[in-house]
Design an enzyme around this catalytic site. Sequence first.
Site, PDB file in Angstrom:
ATOM      1  N   LYS A 171      22.121  16.367  -2.057  1.00  0.00           N
ATOM      2  CA  LYS A 171      22.895  16.068  -0.852  1.00  0.00           C
ATOM      3  C   LYS A 171      24.360  16.168  -1.221  1.00  0.00           C
ATOM      4  O   LYS A 171      24.949  15.244  -1.782  1.00  0.00           O
ATOM      5  CB  LYS A 171      22.555  14.651  -0.383  1.00  0.00           C
ATOM      6  N   CYS A 280      37.615  10.809 -10.534  1.00  0.00           N
ATOM      7  CA  CYS A 280      37.156   9.460 -10.879  1.00  0.00           C
ATOM      8  C   CYS A 280      37.788   9.002 -12.181  1.00  0.00           C
ATOM      9  O   CYS A 280      38.092   7.832 -12.354  1.00  0.00           O
ATOM     10  CB  CYS A 280      35.644   9.446 -10.984  1.00  0.00           C
ATOM     11  N   GLU A 379      41.167   2.074  -6.949  1.00  0.00           N
ATOM     12  CA  GLU A 379      41.385   3.521  -6.948  1.00  0.00           C
ATOM     13  C   GLU A 379      42.184   3.919  -5.721  1.00  0.00           C
ATOM     14  O   GLU A 379      41.804   3.585  -4.603  1.00  0.00           O
ATOM     15  CB  GLU A 379      40.052   4.239  -6.829  1.00  0.00           C
TER      16      GLU A 379
HETATM   17  P1  NAD Z   1      31.479   8.271  -1.261  1.00  0.00           P
HETATM   18  O1  NAD Z   1      30.799   7.202  -2.012  1.00  0.00           O
HETATM   19  O2  NAD Z   1      31.984   7.965   0.096  1.00  0.00           O
HETATM   20  O3  NAD Z   1      30.534   9.542  -1.095  1.00  0.00           O
HETATM   21  C1  NAD Z   1      29.807  10.073  -2.171  1.00  0.00           C
HETATM   22  C2  NAD Z   1      28.561  10.692  -1.626  1.00  0.00           C
HETATM   23  O4  NAD Z   1      27.751   9.656  -1.100  1.00  0.00           O
HETATM   24  C3  NAD Z   1      28.783  11.696  -0.487  1.00  0.00           C
HETATM   25  O5  NAD Z   1      27.850  12.758  -0.622  1.00  0.00           O
HETATM   26  C4  NAD Z   1      28.463  10.866   0.735  1.00  0.00           C
HETATM   27  O6  NAD Z   1      28.036  11.638   1.834  1.00  0.00           O
HETATM   28  C5  NAD Z   1      27.339   9.996   0.216  1.00  0.00           C
HETATM   29  N1  NAD Z   1      27.116   8.767   0.976  1.00  0.00           N
HETATM   30  C6  NAD Z   1      27.987   8.074   1.733  1.00  0.00           C
HETATM   31  N2  NAD Z   1      27.370   7.018   2.294  1.00  0.00           N
HETATM   32  C7  NAD Z   1      26.088   7.034   1.874  1.00  0.00           C
HETATM   33  C8  NAD Z   1      24.957   6.187   2.091  1.00  0.00           C
HETATM   34  N3  NAD Z   1      25.023   5.106   2.875  1.00  0.00           N
HETATM   35  N4  NAD Z   1      23.795   6.497   1.469  1.00  0.00           N
HETATM   36  C9  NAD Z   1      23.709   7.577   0.663  1.00  0.00           C
HETATM   37  N5  NAD Z   1      24.733   8.425   0.441  1.00  0.00           N
HETATM   38  C10 NAD Z   1      25.917   8.141   1.027  1.00  0.00           C
HETATM   39  O7  NAD Z   1      32.603   8.751  -2.229  1.00  0.00           O
HETATM   40  P2  NAD Z   1      33.533  10.005  -2.054  1.00  0.00           P
HETATM   41  O8  NAD Z   1      34.563   9.640  -1.048  1.00  0.00           O
HETATM   42  O9  NAD Z   1      32.718  11.203  -1.811  1.00  0.00           O
HETATM   43  O10 NAD Z   1      34.147  10.148  -3.531  1.00  0.00           O
HETATM   44  C11 NAD Z   1      35.135   9.328  -3.984  1.00  0.00           C
HETATM   45  C12 NAD Z   1      34.602   8.247  -4.898  1.00  0.00           C
HETATM   46  O11 NAD Z   1      33.680   8.795  -5.848  1.00  0.00           O
HETATM   47  C13 NAD Z   1      35.663   7.615  -5.740  1.00  0.00           C
HETATM   48  O12 NAD Z   1      35.461   6.223  -5.771  1.00  0.00           O
HETATM   49  C14 NAD Z   1      35.469   8.216  -7.128  1.00  0.00           C
HETATM   50  O13 NAD Z   1      35.942   7.501  -8.203  1.00  0.00           O
HETATM   51  C15 NAD Z   1      34.018   8.393  -7.171  1.00  0.00           C
HETATM   52  N6  NAD Z   1      33.666   9.461  -8.110  1.00  0.00           N
HETATM   53  C16 NAD Z   1      33.133   9.121  -9.314  1.00  0.00           C
HETATM   54  C17 NAD Z   1      32.827  10.092 -10.246  1.00  0.00           C
HETATM   55  C18 NAD Z   1      32.231   9.728 -11.577  1.00  0.00           C
HETATM   56  O14 NAD Z   1      31.736  10.588 -12.259  1.00  0.00           O
HETATM   57  N7  NAD Z   1      32.247   8.482 -11.988  1.00  0.00           N
HETATM   58  C19 NAD Z   1      33.052  11.427  -9.951  1.00  0.00           C
HETATM   59  C20 NAD Z   1      33.581  11.745  -8.703  1.00  0.00           C
HETATM   60  C21 NAD Z   1      33.877  10.744  -7.788  1.00  0.00           C
END
Ligand code: NAD
Length: 477
Positions: A171, A280, A379
Amino acid sequence: MQLNFIANQSVPSASGRTLPVIDPSDGQPFDEIQRSDAADIDAAVRAARACFDGPWSQLSAAERGRLLMALSRKVAEHADELALLEQRDCGKPTKQAKADAAALARYFEFYAGACDKLHGETIPYQSGYSVFTWREPHGVTGHVIPWNYPMQIFGRSVGGALAAGNVSVVKPAEDACLSLIRVAQLAAEVGFPPGAINMVTGYGHEVGDALARHPGIDHISFTGSPKVGTLIQQVAAERHCPVTLELGGKSPQIIFADADIDAALPVVINAIVQNAGQTCSAGSRVLIEQSVYDQVLGRLGQAFAALRVGPAAMDLDVGPLIRKTQLERVHGFLAEAQAAGIPVVAQGQVVADAPADGFFQAPVLLRDVPVTHRLAQEEVFGPVLSAMAFRDEDHAVELANATHFGLVAGVWTENGARQFRMARRVKSGQIFINNYGAGGGVELPFGGYKSSGYGREKGFEALYGFTVLKTVAVRHG
Ligand code: NAD
């Protein structure tokens, strides 16, 4: 119009609903993706299960490795095409988009070579017994991918899962699907059997949630925000589904007075402006020893003032943020900084001819940020660097560890004993001494302490998380 990719077929969502794809460089829609739901996830899981029980289980580890290697080569051949897709979709400057495509090819290359090197052990036990372990795949793994590095995170997560013998349902983030849909098509072209890689797009609360709840998903790999990570854990806990979580960070760059400052500064700057700070492992805090604080900030400020921001295709230092709400979020942090009287040292410039509706944020360097302030704790996910001074090594460790996160840290010092002490004392999944690897290092296990998550992806270590260990005890007398 982009379609889902299930069982090697491009298919519309069951509901027929779609979502617009917005170009962050000008704020305009230019394509559509499927707005899928639980019915599409169910179809993908069924396809994956049929593959796992059928053609996938017939492949030897070496044959799986050859398939992964073929995909690595195919991605490399299509690197420019994939980079362009991701550039338009996510607003990545050309250099970054190309680096991400190259990293995707490298992930599949690395995991291709790992497939037939993953094995169990024999264990000395009682007389008359032979005991050994097998590393078995979970089965169907679910992968929820964020928008900041779609190709890289797909590569590290799905690459490791396939190498360990799983099949996948992916996804992508609703803001960043185009490159991954294409990669799934390329995988079919090189011979991945139908159902090995399935791609279902849509909103997180609809299709992501459906994936996490589906009883046919045997393991979930989630990369994203701590908030959604909590939701996924709660849902997965209902059926005891194992989860790997890669969440956020507030990673410190720690500069001691004896550091090679000339070497440190470009790396410190890149670690926060790369991908417009939407990383991240961004180095979003810089901790500087008091005696060189003003000097280092002066030099950092000069460099920040020279940074240029504009449309992704202009390939400047910084591209746009992913979407309007992300820009508003960064504005909110900066307004709080202003209200708290936190001084701005310098900021970069958005180029004059940047489209008015693009999501541009000039990089900002802040000084004397109180350790308890949100800017030192949370963040921003934008190009905002918070500086603070430390008195001595103990104080540096205290500040470095003073957040809920622990993903990556950089330590800059020429003192060898201090390098080791800092590496021991800072609570972080990765520590870089006199270098910094935001997002880099396919071979290097990556993951968090504390609220940065648990489990490890990247490197060989990831393969253990994508398998279940089975112990076999044979009594033969
Ligand atoms: P997000 O958590 O909003 O979304 C991540 C993914 O989760 C997306 O595909 C989104 O559609 C999905 N999602 C959202 N709500 C959901 C739910 N209720 N159930 C299942 N899936 C759901 O985060 P974002 O805005 O896409 O990314 C930013 C965040 O991700 C930041 O906090 C960043 O630090 C973190 N991040 C971490 C890493 C790592 O490797 N540690 C890498 C990239 C991003």
